[in-house]
Write an enzyme that holds these catalytic residues in place. Structure first.
Site, PDB file in Angstrom:
ATOM      1  N   LYS A  35       1.057  -0.702   0.523  1.00  0.00           N
ATOM      2  CA  LYS A  35      -0.090  -0.041  -0.210  1.00  0.00           C
ATOM      3  C   LYS A  35       0.555   1.288  -0.290  1.00  0.00           C
ATOM      4  O   LYS A  35       1.266   1.037   1.141  1.00  0.00           O
ATOM      5  CB  LYS A  35      -1.188   0.198   1.532  1.00  0.00           C
ATOM      6  CG  LYS A  35      -1.436   1.374   1.629  1.00  0.00           C
ATOM      7  CD  LYS A  35      -2.910   0.983   0.320  1.00  0.00           C
ATOM      8  CE  LYS A  35      -3.695   1.677   0.844  1.00  0.00           C
ATOM      9  NZ  LYS A  35      -4.952   0.982   0.945  1.00  0.00           N
ATOM     10  N   SER A  68      -2.019  -1.376  -4.091  1.00  0.00           N
ATOM     11  CA  SER A  68      -3.415   0.072  -4.229  1.00  0.00           C
ATOM     12  C   SER A  68      -2.437   1.279  -3.499  1.00  0.00           C
ATOM     13  O   SER A  68      -0.912   1.272  -2.637  1.00  0.00           O
ATOM     14  CB  SER A  68      -3.843  -0.535  -2.635  1.00  0.00           C
ATOM     15  OG  SER A  68      -4.615  -1.949  -3.399  1.00  0.00           O
ATOM     16  N   SER A  69      -2.894   2.435  -3.516  1.00  0.00           N
ATOM     17  CA  SER A  69      -2.521   3.064  -3.480  1.00  0.00           C
ATOM     18  C   SER A  69      -3.789   4.164  -2.414  1.00  0.00           C
ATOM     19  O   SER A  69      -4.898   4.176  -2.674  1.00  0.00           O
ATOM     20  CB  SER A  69      -2.248   3.644  -4.550  1.00  0.00           C
ATOM     21  OG  SER A  69      -1.458   5.446  -4.422  1.00  0.00           O
ATOM     22  N   ARG A 117     -12.604  -3.545 -12.266  1.00  0.00           N
ATOM     23  CA  ARG A 117     -12.698  -4.645 -11.149  1.00  0.00           C
ATOM     24  C   ARG A 117     -14.551  -5.297 -10.563  1.00  0.00           C
ATOM     25  O   ARG A 117     -14.441  -6.650 -11.098  1.00  0.00           O
ATOM     26  CB  ARG A 117     -13.153  -3.802  -9.689  1.00  0.00           C
ATOM     27  CG  ARG A 117     -11.164  -3.026  -9.000  1.00  0.00           C
ATOM     28  CD  ARG A 117     -11.574  -2.037  -7.724  1.00  0.00           C
ATOM     29  NE  ARG A 117     -12.561  -1.471  -7.728  1.00  0.00           N
ATOM     30  CZ  ARG A 117     -12.112  -0.223  -7.314  1.00  0.00           C
ATOM     31  NH1 ARG A 117     -11.119   0.082  -7.644  1.00  0.00           N
ATOM     32  NH2 ARG A 117     -12.799   0.918  -7.406  1.00  0.00           N
ATOM     33  N   GLY A 174       1.795  -7.771 -12.770  1.00  0.00           N
ATOM     34  CA  GLY A 174       1.394  -9.145 -14.058  1.00  0.00           C
ATOM     35  C   GLY A 174       1.538  -8.392 -15.857  1.00  0.00           C
ATOM     36  O   GLY A 174       1.955  -6.875 -15.916  1.00  0.00           O
ATOM     37  N   GLY A 206      -3.564  -6.722 -18.275  1.00  0.00           N
ATOM     38  CA  GLY A 206      -3.762  -8.185 -17.989  1.00  0.00           C
ATOM     39  C   GLY A 206      -3.892  -7.809 -15.661  1.00  0.00           C
ATOM     40  O   GLY A 206      -4.330  -6.655 -15.659  1.00  0.00           O
TER      41      GLY A 206
END
Lengths: 368, 368, 368, 368
Positions: free
Chosen positions: B162, B232-233, B329, B355, B359
């Site tokens: 994060k 994540s951010s 999502r 990835g 993708g």
């Protein structure tokens, strides 16, 4: 003997019919053969989704040029059923359904894809979502089945209906004339219109009888449903527009249609099964060769109104930022496109009474 | 010898930690064993998603009560990595990762799930999305791998980071101090932060070397990627928070983790394959029995920035109403949840350099 | 003799109470004097707006530390009325209402701002939006007026009520216990809850009598309204929380409150008039000096449900992308903030039965 | 001697030009006199707002029928400048600008409204937002001023330009041809296009010289601005379309135009002042009689990119759910409509370099 053809075409924007124009110009499609269009445009799929009207206007102008008949006439003859909203992996596209007389040589041993269409009278705002609306749809569906020359009701696999709904303006106009619409909330009205459409299909297909429902059943008794009804609703139509798809020995060609109910938004089994009905394997994805045989994928789905899917809370119905129908379309399209390997699928929300409660249905047309 | 436990719990809203409280109270979970949390909250997943901060505050208050230590201290020791946005069929939930000393009797013949965590120093606004940020992440990842007692880099299967990002306010503060942030657009900043995190993981795992990238590579050279990085951010963190998950002979128990890159948003093959790696069949859906063995499903995905998926135009990047990350999502979660038959999956957008381009990746923890 | 104080404070995010903490620490605010909070947080203002719960949790934790009492107790004593949604030019902020005993020397010749609060019993899901709900609100308002020591009902200028609503989960729970909620659509439920709150205020203020309405009047007979009722609804409360603001000779100090109904969303006259009631000129904008005298601006507004404003169609009710309440809050806040020259105003949507149909109300507290 | 006419008409949806059709049929409007259209449609105003294209297609079809010329030709001669987004109180409408030869008897002592139009060559994707784009706009503005027979640059009061932008698809096409667009993010591209348009207007009006800016000035040096430039950008145009409005002694009639810069979103003073320039009082609202003299209200505005308005934080730029331009349009329209008492105003976002930084401009056409 008739022959059905289905062309699945892409668009660069909702006013882009250039692919169809090209096919007509090069002779692949005969404009006079076009009997219906079913497509996904990239609007929000809600009351203020004008991509449907924009596409329709462009289509009718194009056909008018090729057929030398006024658009206002064509729009009353050729159902153009659009569902707005290409959430997630969906790709904006439209399927052009054509029907022509076939030479006897083409006669196949088995049934082939049959197409029929019909239009109802305009539905007044105060009838939207009520019994009169249900019966108006049922009558139109019966006309479309006859038009398709489908002999057995079991051979009907997919009935697409586009129903009119009530806008704030239409409701106000009706009230001014002392008529009482069911609701003047447009989103609510679209839901009632879809319910009326579904019950109309169920009635026409003999899945329910006239005494099996009352006005109060709509959006309330979800045991009443048709796994072959696919209903859209929008501000841009005033009549019920019907397209019936099935298989019939009176039709030639190598196309075939199958359908399955989906029990919920996670029902990958229904997707795999309907493909198997058409001899297409998905292990786990349809091969490129088989994918090329697929001409149209038609799905209805629904954010489970009880707030849970298989026991786990979902948040679609409590989201003030994204409409619940946009949520569910994106999710189910992600699943179906993943199995098929192609985002050109018609996934439409608002599946009230269309397939099992909380689920929906899938129909696929493929070459055999 | 250590033992890892993973508890997947549901929440009724972002401030609802009652399931965890119950498990601590009844002795199932020992509060002191909790080393990390990874969860999905029902916000919008964007800059103004405060469900993450709300959950974190509630969690730290709860743990503070059970551990008798101040929340401000716990928040610097226990990574709480939340991804906002439970679009479509996703169900808000969180996985609680616990680690405790195991009795020799539990020693298994094979490797078992290993967990390690680490925190970096705070990242100044002007470093976000630049080399200093990449190196800060890489150092923290190395510490977390050591903390996990994973011996071979190949045994690392999932690295969750994060990263802090820049808000309009933080950017203004930095500029006032003569520092130049890369951007003051928060959404842009979140993307650069995720890129820095991914390159940091790739660097720590030896997938790239220090000279394989420059500042200009971030969000530009998408051949540089790590299929084990999940970044994540958010505005609510100031340091990089790292959770490393892998398998290690130094850990006991029956849990195991596997991962696979996803080539695009339609890659159902990767989902089926990662399950197969854990001896779980999906034909086409995981059986209820096998689904009960699954403890955590972790997915990263991305709206293909080239505007197409397998040759067909998608509309996610041109949508002014719904953020593209929310779109993707919802779609990928629809696919993965459909295969597994469960909406309690962690699907996070913003998979830049995580990835394959366009993708992402999937990792699954299951009991063997 | 009592003295009212109002502190208008800004927040950096919904969990940021640092300004209040600073004022308590430096002695400007006595924590024990705080009787109510009214604020605008930056959520979406809808069912899934958790910024309200986040702010409340943070506030109660802060007050708990200063007062050495458990948060669970404070939350039942201090109304924390938050409206989510700082669309457009609105700035996230909260007004802290304090009340303390005043020395006789402070006694003013004229009335001064008076504050009273009250809590009702919890409202069961099946009562939300029905007569029992109206009466529950009315009783709590009467208690709050007594608590404020306001002698004449005419001296009440603003009654803020926060009402509970029904979520999909709460509705399901009620139905499982054979209770029938009015609706299980959360947005609809919030509207009915606001209607019940408004009628409850009208009943308590003697604007209507008990026989002037039935269950069917709610959200239907919009002639029934109170220009002093400001109702919010949210998932995070279970009781009706009431804050009454008025002028009373039993209160000291230089603060005063005035209110005006707004006939529609363009009613700039009401804004200028309510300021004039407090001897503040707006030609066309309030001067900086006068603006500094303003302590709180409280507005309710509504997207006209008939679809038109002064004869011209608006599109708020037909927008599937942006909730109509978000639209109207942004528009009316633009107008009021422009007249006052300050975005720290409380503009709340959902003004059903609160002021004239299609309009709303404005109340201002200022130093005289 | 020429005579300008302006007709402000409402639409029921973006494909509804029935009011114009009626005026042409009854002879009020001569189709051949129409030189430009400026309107607000009810889309989202973003990249995927197709209401603009839909309206334009319908307009050109209508004019084609009345003028007996192909739509494809008309679209290259009559600028149809639409801004999507009727947030809040705005009402979808369009102003039809007509120009005809006037009889000498109509010659007025003073200047009257003058209208001029011009089209640039198509702007390639790789030039969007760069100097070549600025110069292309400047040249077209000069042509339009000449076309309007405006003699002094000071008499130009409003220059509307619609600039093309880059979509993901256009960017990909350019890159495939080895051209490097400034960005392939469509929202970013729209901003750069607007910046180029504004600098082009400033250049043509002599507000800046050719050496006063570089490519780097766009979206960066906000001291460079024109308080007379109003720029929109959209996917549906390929050339810069220009409409110049001013006053000129070469024009007859009783219409007049005035403009004022707005210093920020709260600048009600500018609104009152521009009305005063036209001898219209707003105390606080324009009287119905004076409102009837107003023919067009044109506003540009901007969410202050520094995150604050008059020292107080706004949340427009950090909102992942609602685009910042939608926020600011709704707020400023609320203010302007409140002063004028009419929601039929053109308020367009994206005011980069158009008026003061964080503000914008307002122009009004009224009968004298």
């Amino acid at each position: 003997m008739k022959l059905a053809q289905v062309f699945r075409l892409s668009m660069a924007h909702p006013g882009d019919l250039s692919e169809l124009d090209r096919l007509i110009v090069d002779g692949t499609v005969r404009a006079a053969d076009i009997v219906a269009i079913i497509g996904k445009t990239e609007g929000n799929g809600g009351v203020n989704d004008f991509t449907r009207g924009y596409f329709t206007q462009t289509l009718m102008t194009l056909l008018s040029q090729h057929l030398n008949r006024p658009p206002a006439q064509l729009i009353r003859e050729i159902p153009c059923v659009l569902s707005g909203g290409t959430e997630g992996v969906m790709s904006p596209h439209y399927s052009v359904f054509c029907s022509r007389e076939a030479k006897p040589a083409l006669r196949s041993a088995r049934s082939a894809l049959a197409i029929g269409t019909a239009f109802s009278e305009p539905v007044p705002a105060e009838e939207v979502g009520r019994r009169a609306h249900v019966e108006s749809v049922a009558n139109a569906v019966r006309k479309a089945i006859a038009n398709a020359a489908i002999e057995r009701l079991d051979d009907v696999h997919f009935v697409q209906v586009k129903c009119p709904c009530v806008t704030v303006a239409r409701a106000a106009a009706a009230i001014a004339m002392d008529k009482q619409p069911l609701t003047s909330d447009p989103n609510k009205s679209m839901a009632f219109a879809r319910a009326a459409g579904a019950l109309g299909v169920a009635l026409a297909l003999g899945e329910i009888g006239p005494s099996d429902f009352t006005d109060a059943s709509l959006l309330s008794d979800f045991f009443i449903q048709s796994p072959r009804a696919s209903i859209s609703s929008g501000v841009e139509v005033e009549s019920n527009e019907v397209v019936v798809l099935g298989n019939s020995p009176n039709w030639a060609g190598s196309l075939h249609i199958a359908h399955r109910p989906m029990i919920d938004a996670l029902d990958i089994g229904a997707v795999v099964d309907v493909l198997a009905d058409l001899d297409i394997a998905a292990k786990p994805q349809v091969s490129a060769g088989d994918a090329a045989r697929i001409r149209s994928v038609l799905v209805k789905c629904e954010p489970d109104r009880r707030g849970k899917i298989r026991g786990h809370r979902h948040t679609m119905l409590d989201d003030t930022d994204i409409n619940a129908q946009r949520h569910i379309r994106g999710a189910v399209a992600g699943l179906v496109a993943g199995v098929i390997g192609d985002g050109r699928i018609f996934v439409s929300g608002g599946a009230e009474h269309q397939g099992p409660d909380g689920g929906g249905l899938i129909a696929v047309i493929a070459e055999q």
